[in-house]
Design a protein around this motif. Structure first.
Motif, PDB file in Angstrom:
ATOM      1  N   GLU A 118      29.236  43.869  48.926  1.00  0.00           N
ATOM      2  CA  GLU A 118      29.758  44.143  50.267  1.00  0.00           C
ATOM      3  C   GLU A 118      30.337  42.871  50.885  1.00  0.00           C
ATOM      4  N   GLY A 119      29.622  41.774  50.724  1.00  0.00           N
ATOM      5  CA  GLY A 119      30.103  40.497  51.244  1.00  0.00           C
ATOM      6  C   GLY A 119      31.406  40.081  50.592  1.00  0.00           C
ATOM      7  N   PHE A 120      31.505  40.303  49.285  1.00  0.00           N
ATOM      8  CA  PHE A 120      32.732  39.989  48.567  1.00  0.00           C
ATOM      9  C   PHE A 120      33.895  40.827  49.074  1.00  0.00           C
ATOM     10  N   CYS A 121      33.685  42.135  49.182  1.00  0.00           N
ATOM     11  CA  CYS A 121      34.760  43.020  49.639  1.00  0.00           C
ATOM     12  C   CYS A 121      35.190  42.678  51.052  1.00  0.00           C
ATOM     13  N   ASP A 122      34.249  42.427  51.918  1.00  0.00           N
ATOM     14  CA  ASP A 122      34.593  42.064  53.292  1.00  0.00           C
ATOM     15  C   ASP A 122      35.392  40.773  53.319  1.00  0.00           C
ATOM     16  N   CYS A 123      34.927  39.766  52.610  1.00  0.00           N
ATOM     17  CA  CYS A 123      35.610  38.475  52.549  1.00  0.00           C
ATOM     18  C   CYS A 123      37.037  38.636  52.036  1.00  0.00           C
ATOM     19  N   ALA A 124      37.194  39.353  50.935  1.00  0.00           N
ATOM     20  CA  ALA A 124      38.505  39.514  50.318  1.00  0.00           C
ATOM     21  C   ALA A 124      39.455  40.314  51.208  1.00  0.00           C
ATOM     22  N   LEU A 125      38.966  41.388  51.798  1.00  0.00           N
ATOM     23  CA  LEU A 125      39.829  42.212  52.640  1.00  0.00           C
ATOM     24  C   LEU A 125      40.238  41.491  53.915  1.00  0.00           C
ATOM     25  N   VAL A 126      39.341  40.740  54.498  1.00  0.00           N
ATOM     26  CA  VAL A 126      39.694  39.961  55.688  1.00  0.00           C
ATOM     27  C   VAL A 126      40.789  38.958  55.324  1.00  0.00           C
ATOM     28  N   ALA A 127      40.576  38.244  54.228  1.00  0.00           N
ATOM     29  CA  ALA A 127      41.551  37.223  53.819  1.00  0.00           C
ATOM     30  C   ALA A 127      42.913  37.839  53.491  1.00  0.00           C
ATOM     31  N   ILE A 128      42.907  38.908  52.712  1.00  0.00           N
ATOM     32  CA  ILE A 128      44.158  39.488  52.226  1.00  0.00           C
ATOM     33  C   ILE A 128      44.861  40.334  53.298  1.00  0.00           C
ATOM     34  N   LEU A 129      44.133  41.274  53.890  1.00  0.00           N
ATOM     35  CA  LEU A 129      44.778  42.204  54.818  1.00  0.00           C
ATOM     36  C   LEU A 129      44.860  41.673  56.250  1.00  0.00           C
ATOM     37  N   ASP A 130      43.780  41.055  56.713  1.00  0.00           N
ATOM     38  CA  ASP A 130      43.765  40.601  58.105  1.00  0.00           C
ATOM     39  C   ASP A 130      44.480  39.264  58.286  1.00  0.00           C
ATOM     40  N   GLU A 131      44.317  38.373  57.320  1.00  0.00           N
ATOM     41  CA  GLU A 131      44.876  37.026  57.462  1.00  0.00           C
ATOM     42  C   GLU A 131      46.142  36.802  56.642  1.00  0.00           C
ATOM     43  N   GLY A 132      46.504  37.772  55.796  1.00  0.00           N
ATOM     44  CA  GLY A 132      47.742  37.684  55.023  1.00  0.00           C
ATOM     45  C   GLY A 132      47.747  36.627  53.937  1.00  0.00           C
ATOM     46  N   LYS A 133      46.570  36.275  53.429  1.00  0.00           N
ATOM     47  CA  LYS A 133      46.485  35.245  52.394  1.00  0.00           C
ATOM     48  C   LYS A 133      46.787  35.831  51.016  1.00  0.00           C
ATOM     49  N   ASN A 134      47.034  34.956  50.051  1.00  0.00           N
ATOM     50  CA  ASN A 134      47.328  35.317  48.668  1.00  0.00           C
ATOM     51  C   ASN A 134      46.179  36.123  48.061  1.00  0.00           C
ATOM     52  N   ASP A 135      46.538  37.223  47.388  1.00  0.00           N
ATOM     53  CA  ASP A 135      45.528  38.111  46.792  1.00  0.00           C
ATOM     54  C   ASP A 135      44.622  37.399  45.793  1.00  0.00           C
ATOM     55  N   THR A 136      45.220  36.818  44.779  1.00  0.00           N
ATOM     56  CA  THR A 136      44.443  36.211  43.699  1.00  0.00           C
ATOM     57  C   THR A 136      43.593  35.053  44.192  1.00  0.00           C
ATOM     58  N   ALA A 137      44.174  34.186  44.981  1.00  0.00           N
ATOM     59  CA  ALA A 137      43.419  33.043  45.502  1.00  0.00           C
ATOM     60  C   ALA A 137      42.268  33.510  46.387  1.00  0.00           C
ATOM     61  N   SER A 138      42.512  34.522  47.189  1.00  0.00           N
ATOM     62  CA  SER A 138      41.467  35.040  48.081  1.00  0.00           C
ATOM     63  C   SER A 138      40.333  35.672  47.297  1.00  0.00           C
ATOM     64  N   ILE A 139      40.692  36.453  46.288  1.00  0.00           N
ATOM     65  CA  ILE A 139      39.676  37.102  45.459  1.00  0.00           C
ATOM     66  C   ILE A 139      38.818  36.051  44.765  1.00  0.00           C
ATOM     67  N   ASN A 140      39.447  35.046  44.193  1.00  0.00           N
ATOM     68  CA  ASN A 140      38.695  33.995  43.505  1.00  0.00           C
ATOM     69  C   ASN A 140      37.793  33.220  44.463  1.00  0.00           C
ATOM     70  N   GLN A 141      38.323  32.871  45.617  1.00  0.00           N
ATOM     71  CA  GLN A 141      37.539  32.118  46.597  1.00  0.00           C
ATOM     72  C   GLN A 141      36.361  32.955  47.100  1.00  0.00           C
ATOM     73  N   CYS A 142      36.598  34.217  47.389  1.00  0.00           N
ATOM     74  CA  CYS A 142      35.533  35.080  47.886  1.00  0.00           C
ATOM     75  C   CYS A 142      34.479  35.340  46.812  1.00  0.00           C
ATOM     76  N   ALA A 143      34.902  35.465  45.560  1.00  0.00           N
ATOM     77  CA  ALA A 143      33.940  35.654  44.472  1.00  0.00           C
ATOM     78  C   ALA A 143      33.017  34.445  44.366  1.00  0.00           C
ATOM     79  N   LYS A 144      33.596  33.252  44.438  1.00  0.00           N
ATOM     80  CA  LYS A 144      32.785  32.028  44.367  1.00  0.00           C
ATOM     81  C   LYS A 144      31.825  31.951  45.536  1.00  0.00           C
ATOM     82  N   LYS A 145      32.318  32.331  46.702  1.00  0.00           N
ATOM     83  CA  LYS A 145      31.525  32.212  47.931  1.00  0.00           C
ATOM     84  C   LYS A 145      30.409  33.254  48.024  1.00  0.00           C
TER      85      LYS A 145
END
Length: 71
Positions: A40-67
Motif C-alpha cells: 500500500e505504501g509503495f502504491c501510494d508513493c508511486a501514484l503520488v509521484a507519477i499522477l499527482d506530481e508528474g514525475k517520471n514513471d520508472t524513476a518514481s517506481i524505483n525510488q518508491c520501491a527502495k523507500k
C-alpha cells in the motif's frame, strides 16, 4: 491570535488506480510474502509521484520501491 487548522492528506489520484496498483503488485512474484501495508505504501508513493506530481514513471517506481519495500 493564531488559528490552527488540521489538514488531512489529500489524495488526488483516482482510487481505481490505487486498486489496480495493488492488484498488479500482489500478482508480482517478487512481492510474494510482502505485507500489504508495505505494498500500500509503495502504491501510494508511486501514484503520488507519477499522477499527482508528474514525475517520471520508472524513476518514481524505483525510488518508491527502495523507500517502501526494502524493509
Amino acid at each position: 491570535m493564531f488559528s490552527w487548522l488540521l489538514v488531512s492528506k489529500a489524495i488526488a489520484y483516482p482510487q481505481d488506480q490505487f486498486q489496480e496498483c495493488m492488484l498488479a503488485a500482489k500478482a508480482n512474484p517478487v512481492l510474494v510474502g510482502v505485507p500489504d501495508t508495505f505494498v500500500e505504501g509503495f502504491c501510494d508513493c508511486a501514484l503520488v509521484a507519477i499522477l499527482d506530481e508528474g514525475k517520471n514513471d520508472t524513476a518514481s517506481i524505483n525510488q518508491c520501491a527502495k523507500k517502501t519495500l526494502n524493509r
